[in-house]
Design an enzyme around this catalytic site. Structure first.
Site, PDB file in Angstrom:
ATOM      1  N   PRO A  41      -8.730  -6.236   1.979  1.00 21.22           N
ATOM      2  CA  PRO A  41      -8.666  -5.481   0.724  1.00 21.22           C
ATOM      3  C   PRO A  41      -9.634  -4.296   0.717  1.00 21.22           C
ATOM      4  O   PRO A  41      -9.310  -3.233   0.202  1.00 21.22           O
ATOM      5  CB  PRO A  41      -9.059  -6.523  -0.327  1.00 21.22           C
ATOM      6  N   SER A  70      -7.645   1.706   6.553  1.00 21.61           N
ATOM      7  CA  SER A  70      -7.734   2.734   7.595  1.00 21.61           C
ATOM      8  C   SER A  70      -9.018   2.579   8.392  1.00 21.61           C
ATOM      9  O   SER A  70      -9.022   2.693   9.614  1.00 21.61           O
ATOM     10  CB  SER A  70      -7.731   4.127   6.937  1.00 21.61           C
ATOM     11  N   THR A 107      -2.343   5.316   9.715  1.00 21.67           N
ATOM     12  CA  THR A 107      -1.536   6.341   9.036  1.00 21.67           C
ATOM     13  C   THR A 107      -1.715   7.708   9.707  1.00 21.67           C
ATOM     14  O   THR A 107      -2.623   7.903  10.526  1.00 21.67           O
ATOM     15  CB  THR A 107      -1.971   6.470   7.561  1.00 21.67           C
ATOM     16  N   PHE A 157      -1.583  -9.890  13.961  1.00 21.41           N
ATOM     17  CA  PHE A 157      -2.935  -9.323  13.925  1.00 21.41           C
ATOM     18  C   PHE A 157      -3.406  -9.280  12.479  1.00 21.41           C
ATOM     19  O   PHE A 157      -2.779  -8.618  11.632  1.00 21.41           O
ATOM     20  CB  PHE A 157      -2.943  -7.902  14.491  1.00 21.41           C
ATOM     21  N   GLU A 200      -0.662   0.302  12.478  1.00 21.05           N
ATOM     22  CA  GLU A 200      -1.468   0.875  13.554  1.00 21.05           C
ATOM     23  C   GLU A 200      -2.019   2.255  13.194  1.00 21.05           C
ATOM     24  O   GLU A 200      -2.341   3.059  14.055  1.00 21.05           O
ATOM     25  CB  GLU A 200      -0.681   0.918  14.866  1.00 21.05           C
TER      26      GLU A 200
HETATM   27  C1  LIG Z   1       4.593  -2.753   6.980  1.00 18.08           C
HETATM   28  C2  LIG Z   1       3.141  -2.854   7.289  1.00 18.08           C
HETATM   29  C3  LIG Z   1       2.725  -3.651   8.348  1.00 18.08           C
HETATM   30  C4  LIG Z   1       1.356  -3.801   8.604  1.00 18.08           C
HETATM   31  N1  LIG Z   1       0.965  -4.670   9.585  1.00 18.08           N
HETATM   32  C5  LIG Z   1      -0.358  -4.926   9.749  1.00 18.08           C
HETATM   33  C6  LIG Z   1      -0.796  -5.928  10.664  1.00 18.08           C
HETATM   34  O1  LIG Z   1       0.009  -6.579  11.336  1.00 18.08           O
HETATM   35  N2  LIG Z   1      -2.121  -6.185  10.774  1.00 18.08           N
HETATM   36  C7  LIG Z   1      -3.054  -5.487  10.056  1.00 18.08           C
HETATM   37  O2  LIG Z   1      -4.234  -5.764  10.198  1.00 18.08           O
HETATM   38  N3  LIG Z   1      -2.673  -4.501   9.182  1.00 18.08           N
HETATM   39  C8  LIG Z   1      -1.353  -4.224   9.012  1.00 18.08           C
HETATM   40  N4  LIG Z   1      -0.935  -3.272   8.113  1.00 18.08           N
HETATM   41  C9  LIG Z   1      -1.935  -2.518   7.381  1.00 18.08           C
HETATM   42  C10 LIG Z   1      -2.064  -1.095   7.915  1.00 18.08           C
HETATM   43  O3  LIG Z   1      -2.753  -1.099   9.148  1.00 18.08           O
HETATM   44  C11 LIG Z   1      -2.780  -0.300   6.820  1.00 18.08           C
HETATM   45  O4  LIG Z   1      -1.866  -0.137   5.759  1.00 18.08           O
HETATM   46  C12 LIG Z   1      -3.222   1.047   7.304  1.00 18.08           C
HETATM   47  O5  LIG Z   1      -4.201   0.937   8.301  1.00 18.08           O
HETATM   48  C13 LIG Z   1      -3.795   1.867   6.137  1.00 18.08           C
HETATM   49  O6  LIG Z   1      -4.728   1.120   5.413  1.00 18.08           O
HETATM   50  P1  LIG Z   1      -4.542   0.957   3.842  1.00 18.08           P
HETATM   51  O7  LIG Z   1      -3.149   0.564   3.562  1.00 18.08           O
HETATM   52  O8  LIG Z   1      -5.628   0.080   3.356  1.00 18.08           O
HETATM   53  O9  LIG Z   1      -4.718   2.421   3.241  1.00 18.08           O
HETATM   54  P2  LIG Z   1      -6.077   3.178   2.912  1.00 18.08           P
HETATM   55  O10 LIG Z   1      -7.030   3.089   4.043  1.00 18.08           O
HETATM   56  O11 LIG Z   1      -6.546   2.740   1.579  1.00 18.08           O
HETATM   57  O12 LIG Z   1      -5.533   4.666   2.803  1.00 18.08           O
HETATM   58  C14 LIG Z   1      -4.634   5.057   1.748  1.00 18.08           C
HETATM   59  C15 LIG Z   1      -4.110   6.453   2.038  1.00 18.08           C
HETATM   60  O13 LIG Z   1      -5.205   7.381   2.108  1.00 18.08           O
HETATM   61  C16 LIG Z   1      -5.195   8.053   3.352  1.00 18.08           C
HETATM   62  N5  LIG Z   1      -6.599   8.197   3.787  1.00 18.08           N
HETATM   63  C17 LIG Z   1      -7.512   7.208   3.939  1.00 18.08           C
HETATM   64  N6  LIG Z   1      -8.700   7.713   4.336  1.00 18.08           N
HETATM   65  C18 LIG Z   1      -8.516   9.066   4.451  1.00 18.08           C
HETATM   66  C19 LIG Z   1      -9.369  10.158   4.817  1.00 18.08           C
HETATM   67  N7  LIG Z   1     -10.626   9.960   5.170  1.00 18.08           N
HETATM   68  N8  LIG Z   1      -8.852  11.412   4.817  1.00 18.08           N
HETATM   69  C20 LIG Z   1      -7.558  11.625   4.462  1.00 18.08           C
HETATM   70  N9  LIG Z   1      -6.705  10.631   4.110  1.00 18.08           N
HETATM   71  C21 LIG Z   1      -7.178   9.364   4.097  1.00 18.08           C
HETATM   72  C22 LIG Z   1      -4.409   7.175   4.326  1.00 18.08           C
HETATM   73  O14 LIG Z   1      -3.823   7.971   5.318  1.00 18.08           O
HETATM   74  C23 LIG Z   1      -3.372   6.548   3.374  1.00 18.08           C
HETATM   75  O15 LIG Z   1      -2.270   7.400   3.249  1.00 18.08           O
HETATM   76  C24 LIG Z   1       0.410  -3.089   7.840  1.00 18.08           C
HETATM   77  C25 LIG Z   1       0.839  -2.273   6.787  1.00 18.08           C
HETATM   78  C26 LIG Z   1       2.182  -2.166   6.501  1.00 18.08           C
HETATM   79  C27 LIG Z   1       2.614  -1.338   5.318  1.00 18.08           C
END
Ligand SMILES: Cc1cc2nc3c(=O)[nH]c(=O)nc-3n(C[C@H](O)[C@H](O)[C@H](O)COP(=O)(O)OP(=O)(O)OC[C@H]3O[C@@H](n4cnc5c(N)ncnc54)[C@H](O)[C@@H]3O)c2cc1C
Length: 375
Positions: free
Chosen positions: A126, A130, A357, A121, A355
């Site tokens: 970038p 979330s 955080t 998926f 899926e």
């Molecule tokens: C091992 C791994 C496998 C993955 N596999 C896939 C995949 O197959 N396909 C895919 O599309 N994605 C994948 N991802 C991405 C994953 O879905 C995202 O990492 C996740 O959705 C969080 O997005 P981000 O990393 O951009 O963090 P951000 O959205 O930048 O958030 C950073 C931190 O801030 C917190 N945060 C954000 N907004 C808020 C808010 N409003 N209030 C409080 N806290 C907040 C979050 O909880 C997080 O701890 C994967 C990630 C990892 C690490």
């Protein structure tokens, strides 16, 4: 409550246990090799464990989400990465079956459910993690009968997949596309991740990647809803995988405490060692009950959105804590690359991200409680 006790459900669990027994001895070595587990995927397919939560008319078993969760837990007690193939295959098959053209279904559904093909998926970008409903910058534009994709997705698990399921913006809103990963103009650049090393994760870029209109899943503008509807139970199955991994870690820690002596007595006689393991066993049992109830709600057509978010907000962090405590209980031995304790810890941490955080789940729960989003 009496979950998973019908003769059919028991026999599916027996199949999963036999497979887990075969998988467990190779877990550390597969992690070390860091190669996609094609053979193990085929074993899951042969055992009919990849389509348990997929309708029979789509080629699945139609057995439900709850039994799928139980199987994910059993397989993850042997190998978290292999268990994750189950929910990924199920979610892929549901998306293809619900929204795919005849061409896409015929091409991809049978091999995905047989464990002969894999799909990743590619939703995260970038600028959209979330909040995947934020402006999607990967674009898909019409060019005659085709669509042409440009952009970057920076987190696709299962990077050896033959197929990427991609969320891309169109003039009429986000849409989902099936893109073979050998398409000209597509590149897959792997990360060197801490955990989930068998399955891998990559940055995927699209530079004028051309697909036919039949590769589109559903109508433009509905892409985010389609994706979120599939992730609704999938994030609970991820948590079932975390519970399986943590249960195995606890089991090994208790066995170690019974065997290992310091200062003239076994660790099992020390409150300092056993009380954390006791508390974690209690928490894990409570987590399992909430998880089973959530999947039962889904199977019986009842609202489960809040429960699913509560599970995903709580269980991954709990299981990471358990795997850490279990590793410490085993002492320096558990820290070695030879021991499954450290693999479990690194793998279970994947569940804190994939899926959604914990904080994002808390936003969902709060919105269900109050009608407003505290974000
Ligand atoms: C091992 C791994 C496998 C993955 N596999 C896939 C995949 O197959 N396909 C895919 O599309 N994605 C994948 N991802 C991405 C994953 O879905 C995202 O990492 C996740 O959705 C969080 O997005 P981000 O990393 O951009 O963090 P951000 O959205 O930048 O958030 C950073 C931190 O801030 C917190 N945060 C954000 N907004 C808020 C808010 N409003 N209030 C409080 N806290 C907040 C979050 O909880 C997080 O701890 C994967 C990630 C990892 C690490």
């Amino acid at each position: 409550m009496d979950f998973g006790q019908s003769p059919e459900e028991r026999s599916i669990q027996d199949v999963a246990r036999r497979l887990a027994d075969l998988l467990a001895p190779g877990y550390v070595e597969r992690d070390r090799a860091g190669v996609f587990p094609w053979k193990e995927l085929a074993m899951l397919g042969e055992a009919s464990l990849l389509g348990l939560n997929v309708p029979e008319e789509a080629g699945g078993q139609g057995a439900g989400e709850l039994i799928t969760g139980m199987v994910c837990e059993i397989i993850a007690s042997a190998d978290y990465d292999v268990a994750s193939l189950i929910w990924q295959a199920g979610s892929t098959a549901k998306l293809l079956h619900r929204h795919g053209s005849d061409e896409v279904r015929e091409r991809w559904l049978p091999p995905v459910l047989a464990g002969q093909a894999m799909a990743g998926f590619a939703f995260t970008e970038p600028g959209a993690g979330s909040d995947i409903s934020a402006a999607v910058s990967t674009r898909a534009r019409r060019d005659g009968a085709d669509w042409v994709l440009d952009g970057e997705k920076n987190s696709m698990s299962f990077n050896a997949s033959q197929l990427a399921i991609v969320l891309a913006g169109t003039p009429d809103g986000p849409a989902v596309f099936c893109v073979p990963t050998d398409s000209p103009g597509m590149t897959v650049a792997p990360y060197d991740d801490l955990g989930g090393r068998q399955n891998g994760r990559a940055v995927v870029t699209f530079d004028g990647v051309r697909v036919p209109d039949s590769a589109r899943l559903g109508d433009p503008g509905r892409g985010v809803g389609q994706v979120l509807s599939v992730l609704g139970t999938s994030k609970v199955l991820v948590s079932a995988g975390a519970i399986g991994t943590a249960s195995a870690a606890l089991r090994d820690a208790v066995a170690w405490a019974q065997d290992r002596s310091t200062y003239g007595a076994t660790l099992a006689t020390r409150q300092g060692v056993m009380f954390p393991l006791v508390d974690m066993t209690t928490e894990l049992e409570a987590a399992r009950l909430l998880l089973h109830r959530t999947l039962w709600l889904a199977d019986t057509g009842q609202p489960y959105r809040k429960d699913a978010a509560m599970v995903k907000a709580w269980v991954p962090a709990l299981c990471t804590r358990i795997c850490m405590q279990a590793m410490v209980t085993v002492g320096h031995v558990g820290f070695s690359r030879e021991h499954p304790a450290q693999v479990r810890l690194r793998d279970v941490m994947v569940t804190e991200f994939g899926e959604g955080t914990a904080n994002v789940q808390r936003i969902i729960v709060a919105r269900e409680m109050t009608g407003v989003s505290p974000n």
